[in-house]
Design a protein around this motif. Structure first.
Motif, mmCIF file in Angstrom:
data_model
loop_
_atom_site.group_PDB
_atom_site.id
_atom_site.type_symbol
_atom_site.label_atom_id
_atom_site.label_comp_id
_atom_site.label_asym_id
_atom_site.label_seq_id
_atom_site.Cartn_x
_atom_site.Cartn_y
_atom_site.Cartn_z
ATOM 1 N N UNK A 26 0.839 -1.298 -0.041
ATOM 2 C CA UNK A 26 0.028 0.112 -0.092
ATOM 3 C C UNK A 26 0.783 1.187 0.109
ATOM 4 N N UNK A 27 2.011 1.073 0.818
ATOM 5 C CA UNK A 27 2.954 2.406 0.835
ATOM 6 C C UNK A 27 3.929 2.553 -0.381
ATOM 7 N N UNK A 28 3.632 1.510 -1.558
ATOM 8 C CA UNK A 28 4.436 1.952 -2.840
ATOM 9 C C UNK A 28 5.533 0.814 -2.820
ATOM 10 N N UNK A 29 5.669 0.163 -2.007
ATOM 11 C CA UNK A 29 7.093 -0.968 -1.845
ATOM 12 C C UNK A 29 6.712 -2.189 -2.446
ATOM 13 N N UNK A 30 7.912 -3.121 -2.537
ATOM 14 C CA UNK A 30 7.777 -4.281 -3.202
ATOM 15 C C UNK A 30 7.816 -5.424 -2.143
ATOM 16 N N UNK A 31 7.094 -6.465 -2.744
ATOM 17 C CA UNK A 31 7.245 -7.780 -1.934
ATOM 18 C C UNK A 31 7.448 -8.964 -2.906
ATOM 19 N N UNK A 32 8.078 -9.812 -2.522
ATOM 20 C CA UNK A 32 8.328 -10.982 -3.225
ATOM 21 C C UNK A 32 7.474 -12.068 -2.519
ATOM 22 N N UNK A 33 6.637 -12.915 -3.135
ATOM 23 C CA UNK A 33 5.575 -13.997 -2.557
ATOM 24 C C UNK A 33 5.427 -15.101 -3.639
ATOM 25 N N UNK A 34 4.761 -16.312 -2.851
ATOM 26 C CA UNK A 34 5.022 -17.487 -3.635
ATOM 27 C C UNK A 34 3.451 -17.276 -4.152
ATOM 28 N N UNK A 35 3.516 -18.154 -5.437
ATOM 29 C CA UNK A 35 2.352 -18.482 -6.113
ATOM 30 C C UNK A 35 2.361 -20.186 -6.377
ATOM 31 N N UNK A 168 14.888 -5.181 -2.588
ATOM 32 C CA UNK A 168 13.559 -5.479 -2.106
ATOM 33 C C UNK A 168 13.625 -5.691 -0.551
ATOM 34 N N UNK A 169 12.397 -5.274 0.063
ATOM 35 C CA UNK A 169 12.742 -5.265 1.728
ATOM 36 C C UNK A 169 12.238 -6.746 2.002
ATOM 37 N N UNK A 170 11.562 -7.422 1.436
ATOM 38 C CA UNK A 170 10.804 -8.345 1.950
ATOM 39 C C UNK A 170 10.091 -9.734 1.039
ATOM 40 N N UNK A 171 10.579 -10.805 1.508
ATOM 41 C CA UNK A 171 10.291 -12.100 0.744
ATOM 42 C C UNK A 171 9.536 -13.053 1.701
ATOM 43 N N UNK A 172 8.271 -13.405 1.126
ATOM 44 C CA UNK A 172 7.524 -14.360 1.620
ATOM 45 C C UNK A 172 7.654 -15.854 1.356
ATOM 46 N N UNK A 173 8.149 -16.479 2.184
ATOM 47 C CA UNK A 173 8.630 -17.887 1.894
ATOM 48 C C UNK A 173 7.465 -18.842 2.191
ATOM 49 N N UNK A 174 7.055 -19.187 0.981
ATOM 50 C CA UNK A 174 5.777 -20.263 1.180
ATOM 51 C C UNK A 174 6.396 -21.709 0.468
ATOM 52 N N UNK A 175 7.717 -22.054 0.693
ATOM 53 C CA UNK A 175 8.083 -23.243 0.282
ATOM 54 C C UNK A 175 8.155 -23.137 -1.396
#
Ligand code: AMP
Ligand code: MG
Length: 351
Positions: A26-35, A168-175
């Protein structure tokens, strides 16, 4: 910038991490995430400046449009100007799932993310973390694969970190990702649905739901400009040049032994990306660290899920040439062969 990897596992912590990801977006940053396909590099898809950061972090050409990821059917209508009957059928049959629909866009979608096209790619991922993150952000999330442009797409958080550390600041690790190849892209803006990029929703599955479906000729290597702008770029390339051997599965073990001996005779360090059957036939001839077993011949789900990580792993070896094993393009084979052809620059030897 420090890049943090957070595993999404236990439930209380998970809610906090997803809320934090939503705030960053929401504040304009980047997040890596699993799909369920590959890891995505997300930004608020309605914020042109946020999306500019995706292009910068990846080194992505500016004419290559981004896919917008939604968490439900209602969000589709906020960005698509119209949803024709064929798209409704695909939504009902395959969404959420590994498919992207190209539809006419609304003006709310920034020009910056569509490369100036009047259409937009829309995907509803099935992965629980992706859906929850989009819901937390409350906006469609623009997300290409979370790799540096040109390299193989990441299917683990560790591979994302390799390319995106410090960017980037954050990576969500979903395996590890389930499918391991990107979504099927279907253009729904013409009279007949057209596959622009093959994926886990196969040509055969689409034909069953729609009756007819066309294939963009660029997918099978015809010298035409592809309709998905990104398909014209070099892709998935390992550092060492790769050649595919293509032909009947039963001929592969002997053909690989011949080709490996030939190349080794010329002084090459040969890496091999091939079936279990071929790898077993090469034990002793090729050192174990240069043998990437992508699964049994014909086990397409396993093969798809392993090819990118295998290509990435070769970059840590001293292989100076790679041989890959091709297969039939039926079903998921079309998506796998499309990626292998691109990784090898359409360099093939018939066996
Ligand atoms: P990536 O997200 O890196 O897997 O790449 C997205 C792919 O979708 C690229 O090949 C883009 O060219 C394609 N794409 C995205 N939006 C559109 C669109 N509106 N029309 C055609 N292709 C698109
Ligand atoms: Mg990509």
């Amino acid at each position: 910038m420090e890049t943090e990897i957070v595993p999404i596992s236990d439930s209380k912590k998970q809610a906090e991490d997803l809320a934090r990801a939503g705030k960053i977006l929401q504040s304009g940053g980047l997040v890596a995430f699993p799909t369920e396909t590959v890891y995505g590099l997300g930004a608020n898809g309605l914020d042109a400046e946020a999306c500019a950061k995706i292009y910068e972090a990846k080194g992505r050409p500016s004419d290559n449009p981004l896919i917008l990821h939604v968490c439900d059917r209602a969000m589709v209508d906020t960005i698509a100007a119209e949803v024709p009957p064929m798209a409704e059928r695909l939504l009902a049959a395959f969404c959420p799932g590994p498919i992207t629909l190209i539809l006419k866009r609304k003006d709310i979608v920034p020009d910056r993310i569509t490369g100036g096209l009047d259409t937009v790619g829309i995907r509803m991922p099935e992965h629980m973390v992706a859906r929850a993150m989009i819901r937390a952000a409350g906006v469609p999330v623009a997300a290409p694969s979370a790799n540096i442009s040109g390299r193989p797409s990441p299917t683990t958080a560790a591979s994302v970190l390799r390319d995106m550390r410090g960017r980037i600041p954050l990576i969500l690790d979903g395996g590890p990702c389930h499918f391991g190849v990107e979504s099927t892209i279907v253009d729904c803006t013409g009279p007949v649905a057209t596959i622009l990029r093959p994926g886990a929703i196969t040509r055969e599955m689409l034909a069953e739901v729609l009756g007819g479906v066309k294939l963009d000729p660029a997918i099978v290597g015809a010298k035409v400009v592809p309709k998905a702008p990104g398909m014209k770029y070099k892709h998935y390339a390992p550092n060492a040049p790769m050649t595919l051997l293509e032909g009947a599965p039963s001929k592969m073990p002997a053909a690989f032994r011949r080709q490996v001996r030939l190349l080794q005779g010329e002084g090459h360090r040969v890496g091999v990306l091939a079936s279990h059957e071929v790898c077993e036939a090469l034990r002793g001839l090729v050192p174990d660290e240069l043998l990437a077993d992508y699964g049994a011949q014909g086990d397409l789900l396993t093969i798809a899920s392993r090819i990118y990580e295998s290509l990435i792993a070769f970059n840590d070896t001293d292989a100076d040439v790679l041989l890959g094993e091709g297969m039939s393009d039926a079903g998921l084979g079309l998506a796998i062969m499309n990626r292998l052809h691109k990784a090898s620059g359409f360099h093939s030897i018939p066996v």
